[in-house]
Design a protein around this motif. Structure first.
Motif, mmCIF file in Angstrom:
data_model
loop_
_atom_site.group_PDB
_atom_site.id
_atom_site.type_symbol
_atom_site.label_atom_id
_atom_site.label_comp_id
_atom_site.label_asym_id
_atom_site.label_seq_id
_atom_site.Cartn_x
_atom_site.Cartn_y
_atom_site.Cartn_z
ATOM 1 N N THR A 82 -35.475 10.008 14.380
ATOM 2 C CA THR A 82 -35.301 9.264 13.130
ATOM 3 C C THR A 82 -33.816 9.311 12.790
ATOM 4 O OG1 THR A 82 -37.510 9.827 12.334
ATOM 5 C CG2 THR A 82 -35.880 9.218 10.662
ATOM 6 N N GLU A 99 -26.164 -0.021 5.120
ATOM 7 C CA GLU A 99 -26.847 -1.303 5.323
ATOM 8 C C GLU A 99 -26.309 -2.021 6.561
ATOM 9 O OE1 GLU A 99 -29.170 -4.728 5.100
ATOM 10 O OE2 GLU A 99 -29.497 -2.705 4.338
ATOM 11 N N ARG A 102 -27.909 -0.355 9.404
ATOM 12 C CA ARG A 102 -29.333 -0.728 9.497
ATOM 13 C C ARG A 102 -29.483 -2.056 10.230
ATOM 14 N NH1 ARG A 102 -33.142 -3.931 7.462
ATOM 15 N NH2 ARG A 102 -31.606 -5.066 6.232
ATOM 16 N N ARG A 103 -28.686 -3.035 9.811
ATOM 17 C CA ARG A 103 -28.751 -4.358 10.443
ATOM 18 C C ARG A 103 -28.403 -4.268 11.929
ATOM 19 N NH1 ARG A 103 -25.721 -8.205 5.908
ATOM 20 N NH2 ARG A 103 -27.123 -7.701 4.159
ATOM 21 N N ILE A 106 -31.226 -2.563 13.969
ATOM 22 C CA ILE A 106 -32.366 -3.474 14.146
ATOM 23 C C ILE A 106 -32.016 -4.533 15.198
ATOM 24 C CG2 ILE A 106 -33.740 -5.274 13.019
ATOM 25 C CD1 ILE A 106 -33.639 -3.465 10.481
ATOM 26 N N SER A 111 -36.537 0.196 15.683
ATOM 27 C CA SER A 111 -37.485 -0.134 14.612
ATOM 28 C C SER A 111 -36.968 0.341 13.260
ATOM 29 C CB SER A 111 -38.835 0.527 14.899
ATOM 30 O OG SER A 111 -39.672 0.438 13.762
ATOM 31 N N GLU A 112 -37.159 -0.516 12.257
ATOM 32 C CA GLU A 112 -36.740 -0.161 10.895
ATOM 33 C C GLU A 112 -37.474 1.082 10.393
ATOM 34 O OE1 GLU A 112 -35.503 -2.344 6.759
ATOM 35 O OE2 GLU A 112 -36.655 -3.479 8.244
ATOM 36 N N LYS A 113 -38.653 1.346 10.917
ATOM 37 C CA LYS A 113 -39.418 2.533 10.505
ATOM 38 C C LYS A 113 -38.689 3.832 10.847
ATOM 39 C CE LYS A 113 -43.865 0.245 11.129
ATOM 40 N NZ LYS A 113 -45.066 0.141 11.947
ATOM 41 N N ARG A 114 -37.778 3.755 11.787
ATOM 42 C CA ARG A 114 -37.036 4.949 12.216
ATOM 43 C C ARG A 114 -35.730 5.124 11.463
ATOM 44 N NH1 ARG A 114 -36.293 4.360 18.493
ATOM 45 N NH2 ARG A 114 -35.443 6.459 18.244
ATOM 46 N N LEU A 115 -35.448 4.251 10.501
ATOM 47 C CA LEU A 115 -34.153 4.242 9.821
ATOM 48 C C LEU A 115 -34.292 4.646 8.364
ATOM 49 C CD1 LEU A 115 -32.867 0.825 11.243
ATOM 50 C CD2 LEU A 115 -32.598 3.108 12.242
#
Length: 194
Positions: A82, A99, A102-103, A106, A111-115
């Motif tokens: 994570t 942010e 994050r972009r 991705i 996966s966004e779930k890991r961020l």
């Protein structure tokens, strides 16, 4: 004439001494910089803190882009990790560094779930302290992604806030090796005297 030759000889010796001292300084502090890269992360830690760097508008700087690339490559190799993406929004930045990361992550297929975003920090110390507060209670083992030149200082700061870490180095762009390398060496010296 002899006097001028003597003065010039002394001047050359002084200049050579200063240059020699700078070379010794560069390489001796470089030993600390190299030390920051060890031990290399090997997937044993569940959490990875990615330290922010500048964003121009909404575009990551080359330094930040290299950190995103290093983090994403690590995430693909170790899919159970994570990531805490750490960096606030500074002057001239339309979005936070977190942010922007994050972009980028991705876009790289993470996966966004890991961020997890930490978007309030404005310094390395805050990056680490605020990121620590996002870890599960009692967790203090992390991997740190930052530029290769910055790992020693970042990991020293991590230890001060109670985090044990290993290293995921991001390459420094060739255009910034001298500039960032010198700045980091000065920052390491300053930290010694704090």
């Amino acid at each position: 004439m002899e006097r001028i030759k003597h003065v010039l000889k002394r001047y050359r010796l002084v200049v050579a001494g200063i240059l020699g001292g700078l070379v010794i300084f560069w390489f001796s502090i470089g030993l600390f910089v190299a030390e920051g890269k060890r031990p290399a992360a090997n997937g044993k830690h569940s959490f990875v803190i990615v330290l922010g760097a500048g964003v121009r508008g909404e575009t990551p700087s080359l330094i930040l882009e290299n950190r995103i690339q290093a983090a994403a490559a690590y995430g693909k190799k170790y899919p159970r990790t994570t990531f805490i993406l750490s960096g606030g929004q500074g002057q001239g930045e339309a979005i936070s560094e977190a942010e922007a990361m994050r972009r980028g992550m991705i876009d790289e297929g993470i996966s966004e779930k890991r961020l997890v975003l930490e978007d309030k920090s404005t310094s390395t110390t805050e990056n680490l302290r605020f990121s620590k507060s996002l870890l599960p209670k009692g967790e203090n083992q992390v991997s740190i992604v930052t530029s290769d030149f910055h790992l020693y200082r970042a990991r020293t700061e991590a230890k001060k806030v109670g985090l044990n870490s290993d290293a995921i180095p991001a390459k420094t762009p060739l255009s910034g090796v001298l500039r960032y390398g010198m700045r980091e060496r000065v920052a390491i010296i300053v930290k010694f005297f704090e």
